[in-house]
Design a protein around this motif. Structure first.
Motif, short mmCIF file in Angstrom:
data_model
loop_
_atom_site.label_atom_id
_atom_site.label_comp_id
_atom_site.label_asym_id
_atom_site.label_seq_id
_atom_site.Cartn_x
_atom_site.Cartn_y
_atom_site.Cartn_z
N VAL A 135 0.99 -1.19 0.04
CA VAL A 135 0.07 0.02 0.02
C VAL A 135 0.90 1.25 0.14
CG1 VAL A 135 -1.71 1.28 1.22
CG2 VAL A 135 -1.64 -1.13 1.01
N GLU A 136 1.90 1.30 0.83
CA GLU A 136 2.90 2.48 1.04
C GLU A 136 3.55 2.52 -0.35
OE1 GLU A 136 5.88 4.18 4.32
OE2 GLU A 136 4.95 2.10 4.37
N GLY A 137 4.31 1.41 -0.74
CA GLY A 137 5.00 1.37 -2.05
C GLY A 137 3.93 1.80 -3.17
N LYS A 138 2.84 1.41 -3.39
CA LYS A 138 2.11 2.16 -4.46
C LYS A 138 1.75 3.57 -4.36
CE LYS A 138 -0.38 -2.13 -5.88
NZ LYS A 138 -1.55 -2.86 -5.82
N LYS A 139 1.56 3.95 -3.03
CA LYS A 139 1.57 5.26 -2.99
C LYS A 139 2.41 6.20 -3.68
CE LYS A 139 1.96 8.09 0.98
NZ LYS A 139 2.18 8.28 2.44
N TYR A 140 3.70 5.68 -3.37
CA TYR A 140 4.82 6.53 -3.88
C TYR A 140 5.05 6.46 -5.29
CZ TYR A 140 6.63 7.98 0.79
OH TYR A 140 6.79 8.58 2.13
#
Length: 162
Positions: A135-140
């Motif tokens: 989730v955090e990786g996709k946000k970036y």
């Protein structure tokens, strides 16, 4: 500025604060121009350690070859202290991949990514995805608009791969 000088140039008459702003803009644009600028006269050279200059200093040659930064430890310490995004990116690469201190390396890459350094955003996102923090990786990755056009992501990958 020497008050005993009869003939003071316009550059010498500017306040040091304003000279710091001018040098910081040069430093952000080009490392070569920055070096030539601070070597051109004492007044501009005095701005070399200005916090604004260190924060914006373009470290592109070291970003391309992070291992060279070991030769510039005093500069790296100063730029890290002023939260220079390039310096955090370089430090993150060295800590994560060379010194295998993944937590510290990830922290520095995160600081670089949060400051808007494109290669930092890309690398931080990929590492987060590999660590299962999708989730955090996709946000970036979404900051690079990879779903609309992969050109930016591909360019980041090419720069990092070199």
């Amino acid at each position: 500025m020497d008050p005993r000088k009869v003939d003071i140039s316009r550059l010498e008459s500017l306040p040091q604060d304003l000279l710091g702003i001018i040098v910081s803009k040069v430093a952000a644009a080009s490392t070569d121009d920055y070096i030539n600028c601070i070597l051109s006269c004492k007044e501009l050279g005095a701005s070399a350690d200005d916090e604004r200059v260190l924060q914006k200093l373009n470290l592109a040659p070291l970003v391309k070859k992070p291992l060279l930064s070991i030769q510039y430890l005093p500069l790296m310490k100063k730029t890290l202290a002023e939260n220079n995004p390039d310096a955090h990116y370089i430090k993150g690469i060295i800590m994560y991949f060379l010194l295998t201190d993944s937590d510290t390396g990830l922290h520095h890459l995160g600081v670089s990514a949060n400051a808007g350094k494109l290669e930092g955003i890309y690398l931080y996102a990929i590492i987060l995805l590999c660590r299962g923090r999708t989730v955090e990786g996709k946000k970036y990755l979404n900051q690079l608009k990879w779903t609309e056009d992969t050109t930016l992501v591909n360019n980041c990958w090419k720069k990092i791969k070199i």
